[in-house]
Scaffold this motif. Structure first.
Motif, PDB file in Angstrom:
ATOM      1  N   LYS A  38     -20.655 -30.519 -54.219  1.00  0.00           N
ATOM      2  CA  LYS A  38     -20.825 -29.518 -54.481  1.00  0.00           C
ATOM      3  C   LYS A  38     -19.886 -28.124 -53.629  1.00  0.00           C
ATOM      4  O   LYS A  38     -19.312 -28.987 -52.979  1.00  0.00           O
ATOM      5  CB  LYS A  38     -22.188 -29.956 -54.217  1.00  0.00           C
ATOM      6  CG  LYS A  38     -21.823 -30.043 -52.219  1.00  0.00           C
ATOM      7  CD  LYS A  38     -23.039 -30.653 -51.817  1.00  0.00           C
ATOM      8  CE  LYS A  38     -23.252 -30.820 -50.045  1.00  0.00           C
ATOM      9  NZ  LYS A  38     -24.747 -31.748 -50.120  1.00  0.00           N
ATOM     10  N   ASN A  59     -25.571 -30.857 -56.113  1.00  0.00           N
ATOM     11  CA  ASN A  59     -26.810 -30.484 -55.626  1.00  0.00           C
ATOM     12  C   ASN A  59     -27.970 -29.881 -57.023  1.00  0.00           C
ATOM     13  O   ASN A  59     -28.371 -29.749 -56.814  1.00  0.00           O
ATOM     14  CB  ASN A  59     -26.836 -30.184 -54.505  1.00  0.00           C
ATOM     15  CG  ASN A  59     -26.835 -30.683 -53.349  1.00  0.00           C
ATOM     16  OD1 ASN A  59     -25.795 -31.890 -53.014  1.00  0.00           O
ATOM     17  ND2 ASN A  59     -27.440 -30.266 -52.274  1.00  0.00           N
ATOM     18  N   MET A 164     -31.997 -39.729 -48.331  1.00  0.00           N
ATOM     19  CA  MET A 164     -31.119 -39.346 -47.037  1.00  0.00           C
ATOM     20  C   MET A 164     -31.482 -39.440 -45.901  1.00  0.00           C
ATOM     21  O   MET A 164     -32.590 -38.929 -45.430  1.00  0.00           O
ATOM     22  CB  MET A 164     -31.305 -37.809 -47.397  1.00  0.00           C
ATOM     23  CG  MET A 164     -30.582 -37.905 -48.909  1.00  0.00           C
ATOM     24  SD  MET A 164     -30.646 -35.876 -48.874  1.00  0.00           S
ATOM     25  CE  MET A 164     -29.559 -35.123 -47.899  1.00  0.00           C
ATOM     26  N   MET A 203     -23.739 -41.491 -46.860  1.00  0.00           N
ATOM     27  CA  MET A 203     -23.415 -40.096 -47.066  1.00  0.00           C
ATOM     28  C   MET A 203     -21.561 -40.131 -45.903  1.00  0.00           C
ATOM     29  O   MET A 203     -21.693 -41.590 -45.753  1.00  0.00           O
ATOM     30  CB  MET A 203     -23.673 -39.281 -46.564  1.00  0.00           C
ATOM     31  CG  MET A 203     -25.293 -38.699 -46.943  1.00  0.00           C
ATOM     32  SD  MET A 203     -25.828 -37.615 -47.504  1.00  0.00           S
ATOM     33  CE  MET A 203     -25.835 -35.873 -45.592  1.00  0.00           C
ATOM     34  N   SER A 204     -20.778 -39.255 -46.413  1.00  0.00           N
ATOM     35  CA  SER A 204     -19.680 -39.642 -45.587  1.00  0.00           C
ATOM     36  C   SER A 204     -19.700 -40.275 -43.687  1.00  0.00           C
ATOM     37  O   SER A 204     -19.029 -41.009 -43.344  1.00  0.00           O
ATOM     38  CB  SER A 204     -19.036 -38.164 -44.927  1.00  0.00           C
ATOM     39  OG  SER A 204     -18.609 -37.869 -46.711  1.00  0.00           O
ATOM     40  N   ARG A 219     -22.799 -42.024 -51.561  1.00  0.00           N
ATOM     41  CA  ARG A 219     -22.359 -40.401 -52.091  1.00  0.00           C
ATOM     42  C   ARG A 219     -21.774 -40.004 -51.275  1.00  0.00           C
ATOM     43  O   ARG A 219     -22.060 -39.777 -50.418  1.00  0.00           O
ATOM     44  CB  ARG A 219     -24.444 -39.479 -52.345  1.00  0.00           C
ATOM     45  CG  ARG A 219     -25.614 -40.678 -53.253  1.00  0.00           C
ATOM     46  CD  ARG A 219     -26.322 -39.412 -52.926  1.00  0.00           C
ATOM     47  NE  ARG A 219     -26.685 -39.061 -51.882  1.00  0.00           N
ATOM     48  CZ  ARG A 219     -27.926 -39.914 -50.943  1.00  0.00           C
ATOM     49  NH1 ARG A 219     -28.277 -41.174 -51.072  1.00  0.00           N
ATOM     50  NH2 ARG A 219     -28.509 -39.659 -49.835  1.00  0.00           N
ATOM     51  N   GLY A 221     -18.815 -36.659 -49.662  1.00  0.00           N
ATOM     52  CA  GLY A 221     -18.917 -35.410 -50.331  1.00  0.00           C
ATOM     53  C   GLY A 221     -17.296 -35.118 -49.423  1.00  0.00           C
ATOM     54  O   GLY A 221     -16.174 -35.129 -49.785  1.00  0.00           O
ATOM     55  N   THR A 222     -18.082 -35.166 -48.160  1.00  0.00           N
ATOM     56  CA  THR A 222     -16.501 -34.595 -47.365  1.00  0.00           C
ATOM     57  C   THR A 222     -15.521 -35.157 -46.832  1.00  0.00           C
ATOM     58  O   THR A 222     -14.651 -34.765 -46.566  1.00  0.00           O
ATOM     59  CB  THR A 222     -17.499 -34.231 -45.786  1.00  0.00           C
ATOM     60  OG1 THR A 222     -18.814 -33.235 -45.557  1.00  0.00           O
ATOM     61  CG2 THR A 222     -17.130 -33.608 -44.647  1.00  0.00           C
ATOM     62  N   ARG A 228     -17.276 -28.138 -46.226  1.00  0.00           N
ATOM     63  CA  ARG A 228     -17.617 -27.303 -46.801  1.00  0.00           C
ATOM     64  C   ARG A 228     -17.588 -25.881 -46.390  1.00  0.00           C
ATOM     65  O   ARG A 228     -18.021 -26.611 -44.849  1.00  0.00           O
ATOM     66  CB  ARG A 228     -19.469 -27.181 -47.702  1.00  0.00           C
ATOM     67  CG  ARG A 228     -19.008 -28.861 -48.898  1.00  0.00           C
ATOM     68  CD  ARG A 228     -20.165 -29.015 -49.419  1.00  0.00           C
ATOM     69  NE  ARG A 228     -20.746 -29.796 -48.025  1.00  0.00           N
ATOM     70  CZ  ARG A 228     -21.217 -30.939 -48.166  1.00  0.00           C
ATOM     71  NH1 ARG A 228     -20.150 -32.135 -48.491  1.00  0.00           N
ATOM     72  NH2 ARG A 228     -21.870 -31.641 -46.945  1.00  0.00           N
TER      73      ARG A 228
HETATM   74  C1  LIG Z   1     -24.061 -32.885 -49.275  1.00  0.00           C
HETATM   75  C2  LIG Z   1     -24.448 -33.983 -50.198  1.00  0.00           C
HETATM   76  C3  LIG Z   1     -23.874 -36.388 -49.683  1.00  0.00           C
HETATM   77  C4  LIG Z   1     -22.844 -35.896 -49.206  1.00  0.00           C
HETATM   78  O1  LIG Z   1     -22.521 -35.431 -48.218  1.00  0.00           O
HETATM   79  P1  LIG Z   1     -21.470 -35.650 -46.845  1.00  0.00           P
HETATM   80  O2  LIG Z   1     -21.788 -35.519 -46.277  1.00  0.00           O
HETATM   81  O3  LIG Z   1     -20.778 -34.359 -47.309  1.00  0.00           O
HETATM   82  O4  LIG Z   1     -20.974 -36.607 -47.685  1.00  0.00           O
HETATM   83  C5  LIG Z   1     -24.546 -36.429 -50.423  1.00  0.00           C
HETATM   84  N1  LIG Z   1     -26.328 -36.570 -50.810  1.00  0.00           N
HETATM   85  C6  LIG Z   1     -26.349 -35.123 -50.956  1.00  0.00           C
HETATM   86  C7  LIG Z   1     -28.052 -35.369 -51.263  1.00  0.00           C
HETATM   87  C8  LIG Z   1     -26.356 -33.921 -50.706  1.00  0.00           C
HETATM   88  O5  LIG Z   1     -26.454 -33.232 -50.546  1.00  0.00           O
END
Ligand SMILES: *Cc1c(COP(=O)(O)O)cnc(C)c1O
Length: 228
Positions: A38, A59, A164, A203-204, A219, A221-222, A228
């Motif tokens: 994203k 997202n 989450m 997540m990260s 999941r 991203g960072t 971001r």
């Molecule tokens: C943005 C997001 C992630 C990834 O988060 P990071 O901290 O960047 O790894 C994972 N899950 C959801 C639902 C997100 O919105």
């Protein structure tokens, strides 16, 4: 060979997934890496694809619609953010995984539209384990009531649960939240005799704890694409 920053980050994340799986006695192959792209451009996704990554999460369905046409068709798109009713048809057309189902109305709509489109998306129920007011998702009790209904829907595959964790949570709280999702899954699967193999969590900042607690999709991203 000079690796791109994204390829380097991906390799480091993959290595951390392997070692987190090993430390909890799990097979590293049981944890899938979803690269959360994203806000990053298609060129960044293409770099990750060149480094072997195939599953990408966004997202917003509009971002998938904007980026996907410029990218290889071998990409598997996952929707991980809140899905609005009027975007269900696009979600069903563009994605094979929807992690963020948070109402029975939405499930019914996905099932109907997937039938019309000849698709059968993998669906996860988002569960608000931490109970924070700001979060989307079913309460654990409602997830238990809805899961057997979802499992009986013909045009989707009810694959498991997603959560989450709260931001900046302590390791203790993270273990409680991720372990809580696993226990909820075990309870629902046992009570209704349905197969719910997938736990999308981590997540990260917290994926190693999620893996210790049984995550099958992380999941991230960072740690792959940068801030971001
Ligand atoms: C943005 C997001 C992630 C990834 O988060 P990071 O901290 O960047 O790894 C994972 N899950 C959801 C639902 C997100 O919105």
């Amino acid at each position: 060979m000079i690796m791109s920053q994204i390829a380097e980050n991906l390799a480091a994340v993959r290595a951390r997934i392997v070692s987190a799986a090993q430390s909890s006695g799990r097979d590293a192959g049981s944890v899938r890496l979803l690269a959360v792209s994203k806000t990053f451009p298609a060129t960044a996704i293409a770099e990750a694809y060149a480094a072997g990554q195939r599953s990408f999460g966004e997202n917003r369905i509009q971002e998938i619609e904007a980026k996907a046409p410029a990218l290889p068709s071998g990409i598997e798109w996952h929707l991980i953010g809140h899905l609005q009713a009027n975007k269900v048809r696009s979600a069903v057309k563009w994605t094979t995984w929807i992690h963020s189902v948070d109402s029975l109305d939405l499930l019914n709509r996905i099932d109907r539209i997937a039938g019309e489109e000849g698709r059968r998306p993998n669906v996860l129920l988002e569960v608000n384990i931490s109970g924070e007011k700001s979060k989307f998702g079913f309460s654990p009790k409602d997830a238990g009531d809805i899961a057997p209904l979802a499992a009986a829907m013909p045009n989707l595959r009810m694959a498991g649960l997603m959560t989450m964790a709260p931001m900046e949570a302590s390791p203790e709280v993270l273990h409680q939240v991720f372990g809580g999702l696993r226990q909820l899954r075990d309870r629902i699967a046992g009570e209704y005799r349905i197969d719910l193999p997938v736990l999308s969590m981590g997540m990260s900042g917290d994926f190693e704890i999620a893996i210790a607690e049984g995550a099958t999709i992380v999941r991230i991203g960072t740690a792959i694409f940068g801030h971001r």
